[in-house]
Design an enzyme around this catalytic site. Structure first.
Site, PDB file in Angstrom:
ATOM      1  N   CYS A  44       0.845  -1.195   0.000  1.00  0.00           N
ATOM      2  CA  CYS A  44       0.000   0.000   0.000  1.00  0.00           C
ATOM      3  C   CYS A  44       0.883   1.249   0.000  1.00  0.00           C
ATOM      4  O   CYS A  44       1.859   1.340   0.737  1.00  0.00           O
ATOM      5  CB  CYS A  44      -0.897  -0.007   1.235  1.00  0.00           C
ATOM      6  N   CYS A  92       0.466   4.863   6.947  1.00  0.00           N
ATOM      7  CA  CYS A  92      -0.149   4.695   8.273  1.00  0.00           C
ATOM      8  C   CYS A  92       0.840   3.924   9.177  1.00  0.00           C
ATOM      9  O   CYS A  92       1.176   2.768   8.872  1.00  0.00           O
ATOM     10  CB  CYS A  92      -1.458   3.932   8.146  1.00  0.00           C
ATOM     11  N   CYS A 142       0.410   0.237  10.330  1.00  0.00           N
ATOM     12  CA  CYS A 142      -0.105  -0.783   9.410  1.00  0.00           C
ATOM     13  C   CYS A 142       0.961  -1.658   8.773  1.00  0.00           C
ATOM     14  O   CYS A 142       1.895  -1.174   8.121  1.00  0.00           O
ATOM     15  CB  CYS A 142      -0.925  -0.112   8.312  1.00  0.00           C
ATOM     16  N   CYS A 170     -16.929  -8.735   5.366  1.00  0.00           N
ATOM     17  CA  CYS A 170     -16.228  -7.463   5.174  1.00  0.00           C
ATOM     18  C   CYS A 170     -14.981  -7.685   4.339  1.00  0.00           C
ATOM     19  O   CYS A 170     -14.146  -8.512   4.695  1.00  0.00           O
ATOM     20  CB  CYS A 170     -15.790  -6.875   6.520  1.00  0.00           C
ATOM     21  N   CYS A 201     -19.770  -5.495   3.444  1.00  0.00           N
ATOM     22  CA  CYS A 201     -19.048  -4.304   3.878  1.00  0.00           C
ATOM     23  C   CYS A 201     -17.715  -4.271   3.130  1.00  0.00           C
ATOM     24  O   CYS A 201     -17.151  -5.325   2.852  1.00  0.00           O
ATOM     25  CB  CYS A 201     -18.809  -4.378   5.381  1.00  0.00           C
ATOM     26  N   CYS A 240     -19.278   2.768   8.644  1.00  0.00           N
ATOM     27  CA  CYS A 240     -18.564   2.056   9.698  1.00  0.00           C
ATOM     28  C   CYS A 240     -17.284   2.858   9.929  1.00  0.00           C
ATOM     29  O   CYS A 240     -16.425   2.924   9.042  1.00  0.00           O
ATOM     30  CB  CYS A 240     -18.247   0.633   9.213  1.00  0.00           C
ATOM     31  N   ARG A 277     -17.978  -2.070  17.729  1.00  0.00           N
ATOM     32  CA  ARG A 277     -17.300  -3.332  17.440  1.00  0.00           C
ATOM     33  C   ARG A 277     -15.959  -3.434  18.155  1.00  0.00           C
ATOM     34  O   ARG A 277     -15.086  -2.589  17.999  1.00  0.00           O
ATOM     35  CB  ARG A 277     -17.091  -3.499  15.939  1.00  0.00           C
TER      36      ARG A 277
HETATM   37  N1  SAM Z   1      -6.611   0.632   3.073  1.00  0.00           N
HETATM   38  C1  SAM Z   1      -7.882   0.934   3.550  1.00  0.00           C
HETATM   39  C2  SAM Z   1      -7.887   2.108   4.491  1.00  0.00           C
HETATM   40  O1  SAM Z   1      -6.976   2.267   5.262  1.00  0.00           O
HETATM   41  O2  SAM Z   1      -8.847   2.854   4.447  1.00  0.00           O
HETATM   42  C3  SAM Z   1      -8.592  -0.233   4.200  1.00  0.00           C
HETATM   43  C4  SAM Z   1      -7.840  -1.251   5.050  1.00  0.00           C
HETATM   44  S1  SAM Z   1      -7.171  -0.669   6.587  1.00  0.00           S
HETATM   45  C5  SAM Z   1      -6.143  -2.024   7.032  1.00  0.00           C
HETATM   46  C6  SAM Z   1      -8.527  -0.683   7.742  1.00  0.00           C
HETATM   47  C7  SAM Z   1      -8.276  -0.240   9.151  1.00  0.00           C
HETATM   48  O3  SAM Z   1      -7.625  -1.243   9.882  1.00  0.00           O
HETATM   49  C8  SAM Z   1      -7.416   0.984   9.389  1.00  0.00           C
HETATM   50  O4  SAM Z   1      -8.100   2.164   9.195  1.00  0.00           O
HETATM   51  C9  SAM Z   1      -7.038   0.813  10.843  1.00  0.00           C
HETATM   52  O5  SAM Z   1      -7.967   1.478  11.668  1.00  0.00           O
HETATM   53  C10 SAM Z   1      -7.108  -0.698  11.071  1.00  0.00           C
HETATM   54  N2  SAM Z   1      -5.774  -1.253  11.328  1.00  0.00           N
HETATM   55  C11 SAM Z   1      -4.774  -1.433  10.439  1.00  0.00           C
HETATM   56  N3  SAM Z   1      -3.671  -1.938  11.022  1.00  0.00           N
HETATM   57  C12 SAM Z   1      -3.962  -2.063  12.333  1.00  0.00           C
HETATM   58  C13 SAM Z   1      -3.205  -2.509  13.478  1.00  0.00           C
HETATM   59  N4  SAM Z   1      -1.943  -2.901  13.372  1.00  0.00           N
HETATM   60  N5  SAM Z   1      -3.824  -2.520  14.675  1.00  0.00           N
HETATM   61  C14 SAM Z   1      -5.116  -2.114  14.791  1.00  0.00           C
HETATM   62  N6  SAM Z   1      -5.863  -1.673  13.758  1.00  0.00           N
HETATM   63  C15 SAM Z   1      -5.294  -1.643  12.544  1.00  0.00           C
HETATM   64 FE1  SF4 Z   2      -2.793   1.278   3.405  1.00  0.00          FE
HETATM   65 FE2  SF4 Z   2      -2.761   0.130   5.777  1.00  0.00          FE
HETATM   66 FE3  SF4 Z   2      -3.102   2.744   5.596  1.00  0.00          FE
HETATM   67 FE4  SF4 Z   2      -5.074   1.099   4.778  1.00  0.00          FE
HETATM   68  S1  SF4 Z   2      -4.330   1.343   6.862  1.00  0.00           S
HETATM   69  S2  SF4 Z   2      -4.284   2.908   3.728  1.00  0.00           S
HETATM   70  S3  SF4 Z   2      -3.841  -0.613   4.001  1.00  0.00           S
HETATM   71  S4  SF4 Z   2      -1.260   1.606   4.982  1.00  0.00           S
END
Ligand code: SAM
Ligand code: SF4
Ligand code: DTB
Length: 352
Positions: A59, A63, A66, A103, A134, A194, A266
């Protein structure tokens, strides 16, 4: 007997009021949250959703929590967009195990035009199975949101993650306002929202207040509010952040319940690091939805059998689809009880 008066649905929470909730004695807060919960929800019912990562890793976003960001070295195997057939096979399995919502998540900044036909086909397939659908695919333009809604998508997940003030410490590649714009595009297209956040990223109480106020002061509350406890993944910038005090996480759930009485709250990522008692306290605080199945997107979730056992110990009923056989559930529970007894015998024998 006088009918129980429902707490009003409000959109004008002040920082002072929310801080007072955070400062309440824990037991008083839990009692208040449980009281509000019972006014709007069945007290012993928890909805279960199953997650599927339809496109994994690589990606472009940054973040810091992530494992799927291309910027961090996390040992994750990347996968291109899954075939529609493969996704629908997983959906059918999730339904057979009792999920009522499927989802689908993609590690995208935003869906590309060439991916949309496949994504729409996935939505139609899941809907044909009689489950709610979802998706979480990143930023959406209004036209894209409309296409998803027209294909039958029930919910779109897009998290604010934290307060507007702390946000810049966690993500720099899209702004808080970008997220709010996506959320309003989702709303305008007629889908359910959500939206929630992550606790334990090094934020302070003010940030948790800021997140909850942004969510609860929206013109319409998100129908679903995921509360994630950070899963610390090796290689991500947050891998060594200090643990959040578990009671602070439970408090945040209770306050989300009080501020957004009609929403589903949730208990999302992080359950593998919570014991049964802590999860029960989260349910007591008003959480009434979980992800069910061994995997979240890329990280571990509790074993499905263990969740079934926990529900049984607490007499929690999952909101089930009609096609799931009670016999299959009973078998899974018996299997798990046996495994638990075997492991006890083993540890008893080892200790003697
Ligand atoms: N890429 C898309 C986005 O970020 O909008 C969708 C997938 S993203 C993995 C969905 C959500 O997962 C993120 O917004 C975050 O809140 C949660 N998430 C991701 N990594 C995480 C982690 N290590 N611990 C807890 N929540 C996490
Ligand atoms: Fe990409 Fe992870 Fe951020 Fe979603 S949360 S936009 S998968 S880096
Ligand atoms: C949400 O708030 N939590 C889910 C769902 N929305 C998509 C995702 C949690 C992901 C946890 C890290 C992982 O498994 O990659």
């Amino acid at each position: 007997m006088q009918a129980l008066e429902k707490a009003p649905i409000r959109h004008d929470w002040t920082e002072e009021e929310v801080r007072e909730l955070f400062q309440m004695p824990f037991m008083d807060l839990m009692f208040k949250a449980q009281t509000v919960h019972r006014q709007y929800h069945k007290p012993n019912q928890v909805q279960v959703s199953t997650l599927c990562s339809i496109k994994t890793g690589a990606c472009p976003e940054d973040c810091k929590y992530c494992p799927q960001s291309a910027r961090y070295n996390t040992d994750l195997e990347t996968e291109r967009l899954m075939k529609v057939k493969a996704v629908l096979k997983e959906a059918a399995e999730a339904k057979a195990k009792g999920a009522t919502r499927f989802c689908m998540g993609a590690a995208w900044k935003s869906p590309r035009a060439k991916d949309m036909p496949y994504v729409l086909e996935m939505i139609r397939g899941v809907k044909e199975m009689g489950m709610e659908a979802c998706m979480t695919l990143g930023t959406l333009e209004s036209g894209q949101a409309q296409e998803l809604a027209d294909a039958g998508l029930d919910y779109y997940n897009h998290n604010l993650d934290t307060s507007p003030e702390f946000y810049g410490n966690i993500i720099t590649t899209r702004t808080y306002q970008d997220r709010l714009d996506t959320l309003s595009n989702v709303r305008e297209a007629g889908m359910k929202v959500c939206c929630g956040g992550i606790m334990g990223m090094g934020e302070n109480e003010r940030d948790r207040i800021g997140l909850l106020m942004t969510l609860a002061n929206m013109a319409d509350h998100p129908e679903s509010v995921p509360m994630n406890m950070l899963v610390k993944v090796e290689g991500t910038p947050l891998e060594n952040v200090d643990d959040l005090e578990p009671f602070d996480f439970i408090r945040t759930i209770a306050i989300a319940r009080i501020m957004m009485p009609a929403s589903a709250v949730r208990l999302s990522a992080g359950r593998t690091n919570m014991n049964e008692q802590m999860q029960a306290m989260c349910f007591m605080a008003g959480a009434n939805s979980i992800f069910y199945g061994e995997k979240l997107l890329t990280t571990e979730n509790p074993e499905a059998d263990a969740d079934m056992m926990l529900f049984r110990k607490l007499s929690i009923n999952s909101e089930q689809n009609e096609d799931v056989s009670d016999e299959a559930h009973e078998q899974a529970i018996l299997h798990n009880i046996q495994a638990e007894q075997d492991s006890k015998l083993f540890t008893d024998a080892a200790a003697s």
